[in-house]
Design a protein around this motif. Structure first.
Motif, mmCIF file in Angstrom:
data_model
loop_
_atom_site.group_PDB
_atom_site.id
_atom_site.type_symbol
_atom_site.label_atom_id
_atom_site.label_comp_id
_atom_site.label_asym_id
_atom_site.label_seq_id
_atom_site.Cartn_x
_atom_site.Cartn_y
_atom_site.Cartn_z
ATOM 1 N N GLY A 40 28.870 44.502 65.916
ATOM 2 C CA GLY A 40 27.951 43.471 65.453
ATOM 3 C C GLY A 40 27.658 43.536 63.973
ATOM 4 O O GLY A 40 27.680 42.525 63.266
ATOM 5 N N CYS A 41 27.383 44.777 63.461
ATOM 6 C CA CYS A 41 27.003 44.900 62.052
ATOM 7 C C CYS A 41 27.772 45.987 61.312
ATOM 8 O O CYS A 41 27.596 46.146 60.106
ATOM 9 C CB CYS A 41 25.502 45.180 61.937
ATOM 10 N N GLY A 42 28.621 46.738 62.022
ATOM 11 C CA GLY A 42 29.419 47.774 61.371
ATOM 12 C C GLY A 42 28.725 49.111 61.201
ATOM 13 O O GLY A 42 29.314 50.062 60.689
ATOM 14 N N SER A 43 27.480 49.217 61.645
ATOM 15 C CA SER A 43 26.744 50.472 61.475
ATOM 16 C C SER A 43 27.341 51.575 62.342
ATOM 17 O O SER A 43 27.834 51.337 63.441
ATOM 18 C CB SER A 43 25.270 50.260 61.853
ATOM 19 N N GLN A 44 27.283 52.803 61.835
ATOM 20 C CA GLN A 44 27.725 53.974 62.595
ATOM 21 C C GLN A 44 26.567 54.620 63.343
ATOM 22 O O GLN A 44 26.787 55.487 64.197
ATOM 23 C CB GLN A 44 28.340 55.004 61.633
ATOM 24 N N ALA A 45 25.339 54.241 63.028
ATOM 25 C CA ALA A 45 24.154 54.877 63.612
ATOM 26 C C ALA A 45 23.805 54.216 64.943
ATOM 27 O O ALA A 45 23.691 52.989 65.038
ATOM 28 C CB ALA A 45 22.972 54.778 62.657
ATOM 29 N N SER A 46 23.617 55.039 65.969
ATOM 30 C CA SER A 46 23.313 54.483 67.288
ATOM 31 C C SER A 46 22.549 55.498 68.127
ATOM 32 O O SER A 46 22.495 56.693 67.796
ATOM 33 C CB SER A 46 24.602 54.085 68.012
ATOM 34 N N THR A 47 21.979 55.018 69.216
ATOM 35 C CA THR A 47 21.225 55.851 70.154
ATOM 36 C C THR A 47 21.827 55.703 71.537
ATOM 37 O O THR A 47 22.082 54.578 71.993
ATOM 38 C CB THR A 47 19.746 55.416 70.193
ATOM 39 N N ILE A 48 22.073 56.818 72.219
ATOM 40 C CA ILE A 48 22.651 56.775 73.556
ATOM 41 C C ILE A 48 21.641 56.171 74.533
ATOM 42 O O ILE A 48 20.481 56.573 74.575
ATOM 43 C CB ILE A 48 23.053 58.182 74.025
ATOM 44 N N VAL A 49 22.099 55.192 75.324
ATOM 45 C CA VAL A 49 21.222 54.574 76.320
ATOM 46 C C VAL A 49 21.666 54.880 77.744
ATOM 47 O O VAL A 49 20.872 54.761 78.690
ATOM 48 C CB VAL A 49 21.126 53.048 76.123
ATOM 49 N N ALA A 50 22.931 55.267 77.942
ATOM 50 C CA ALA A 50 23.412 55.529 79.299
ATOM 51 C C ALA A 50 24.693 56.349 79.264
ATOM 52 O O ALA A 50 25.496 56.219 78.332
ATOM 53 C CB ALA A 50 23.671 54.227 80.045
ATOM 54 N N PHE A 79 31.560 58.603 80.231
ATOM 55 C CA PHE A 79 31.481 57.625 79.152
ATOM 56 C C PHE A 79 30.020 57.400 78.793
ATOM 57 O O PHE A 79 29.125 57.677 79.596
ATOM 58 C CB PHE A 79 32.125 56.297 79.583
ATOM 59 N N ARG A 80 29.794 56.878 77.603
ATOM 60 C CA ARG A 80 28.409 56.655 77.198
ATOM 61 C C ARG A 80 28.258 55.293 76.533
ATOM 62 O O ARG A 80 29.114 54.854 75.762
ATOM 63 C CB ARG A 80 27.926 57.756 76.265
ATOM 64 N N TYR A 81 27.159 54.649 76.865
ATOM 65 C CA TYR A 81 26.785 53.399 76.214
ATOM 66 C C TYR A 81 25.717 53.707 75.180
ATOM 67 O O TYR A 81 24.825 54.527 75.412
ATOM 68 C CB TYR A 81 26.263 52.378 77.232
ATOM 69 N N VAL A 82 25.833 53.056 74.014
ATOM 70 C CA VAL A 82 24.875 53.274 72.931
ATOM 71 C C VAL A 82 24.299 51.941 72.487
ATOM 72 O O VAL A 82 24.871 50.875 72.740
ATOM 73 C CB VAL A 82 25.529 53.987 71.723
#
Length: 316
Positions: free
Chosen positions: A14-24, A38-41
């Protein structure tokens, strides 16, 4: 036997950011093609949901094994009723859009699977020029579609060679979430649309009220490892506008299969994939699917957001 899927880290599409938080975190609870986790962020910048790391595109045959629903006879027998219901429901959802197509209009179904919807469209509108695109067509499916006069394009959308003559309608039912490069793929489709042509998308919705019940691992919308990008109304509308489409409508849809997949995943996460309980929550359980369809229909009537959405947009 299960295989290991080669995966690579990725940035937010969406925006190219590398920063994320694991949600699942979870596994392939449906086909058990791999024991990988596997993990969703969620992107810290724009809130986009995506699989990270995600499988390399060369791993398609492992992600979509021979027994994958639309490639096999999985829906034979009693479950054929589900296939017929699904076709009827999809035809009803498309009726308004298809009714406005000109005589001889051209329609492309991206991710058409076994081509049931295209065959139904052929029966409803014999005048239309119909095409189906998917990364793989079993020989029987290809022969069936070609006998119906339906053009077949066998390639991943990211690499597909689309016909030069533009389409009046492009359909993407439960497909955009499978794409490695959703923005670029949509741009390709927009270029393939006629002036004022329409794109109809149906895809899971991360704002669905039931996701909160299964958010940590088992929500069926994650569909590990095949769903690579997931949207809510806002993020999907932003993407469509970004590629040159104007939103005509967005609405919630019932999501009975996501409920079923969620329950399958929850049972397996707690008791293992061999648990006999998982058989209670299969796609052959028509009464259960009907019950969840009714539940979500009632939720929509009460203005709840469900885990399935439709967006119709027009080339501008």
């Amino acid at each position: 036997m299960t295989a290991q899927i080669r995966s690579m880290s990725t940035a937010c599409s969406g925006c190219g950011s590398q920063a994320s938080t694991i949600v699942a975190t979870g596994q392939d609870y449906i086909y058990h093609g791999t024991e990988d986790n596997f993990r969703y962020v969620r992107c810290d910048g724009c809130g986009h949901f995506y699989l990270n790391p995600r499988p390399d595109i060369s791993q398609l045959s492992l992600m979509y094994p021979a027994n994958y629903g639309t490639f096999s006879n999985r829906f034979q027998g009693r479950a054929n009723l589900l296939g017929r219901i699904k076709t009827i429901v999809n035809r009803k959802r498309l009726k308004g859009v298809v009714a406005h197509l000109p005589s001889g209009g051209r329609v492309l179904d991206v991710g058409c699977g076994n081509g049931e919807l295209l065959i139904a469209l052929r029966q409803a509108r014999p005048d239309l020029e119909l095409f189906g695109l998917d990364w793989h067509f079993p020989v029987e499916t290809r022969n069936t579609l070609e006998r119906q006069g339906i053009g077949v394009i066998e390639a991943p959308l990211e690499a597909a060679e689309l016909p030069a003559q533009p389409f009046d309608l492009i359909i993407m039912l439960q497909l955009i979430e499978h794409l490695w490069e959703p923005e670029e793929s949509l741009r390709r489709l927009v270029r393939a649309l006629a002036n004022d042509g329409r794109l109809l998308i149906e895809t899971p919705n991360t704002d669905g009220w039931d996701r909160r019940l299964f958010a940590g691992c088992a929500w069926g919308g994650y569909y590990f490892p095949r769903h690579l990008n997931l949207y809510n109304f806002e993020r999907l509308a932003e993407l469509l506008c970004k590629v040159g489409l104007g939103i005509e409508s967005q609405r919630n849809l019932p999501a009975p299969l996501i409920w079923v997949y969620s329950l399958q995943g929850a049972v397996q996460a707690s008791f293992g994939w061999k648990s006999s309980l998982r058989k209670l929550f299969g796609v052959k359980n028509i009464p259960l699917i009907a019950a969840f369809a009714f539940l979500d229909s009632a939720a929509i009537a009460m203005r709840f957001t469900t885990s399935n959405q439709q967006a119709i947009s027009k080339k501008i």
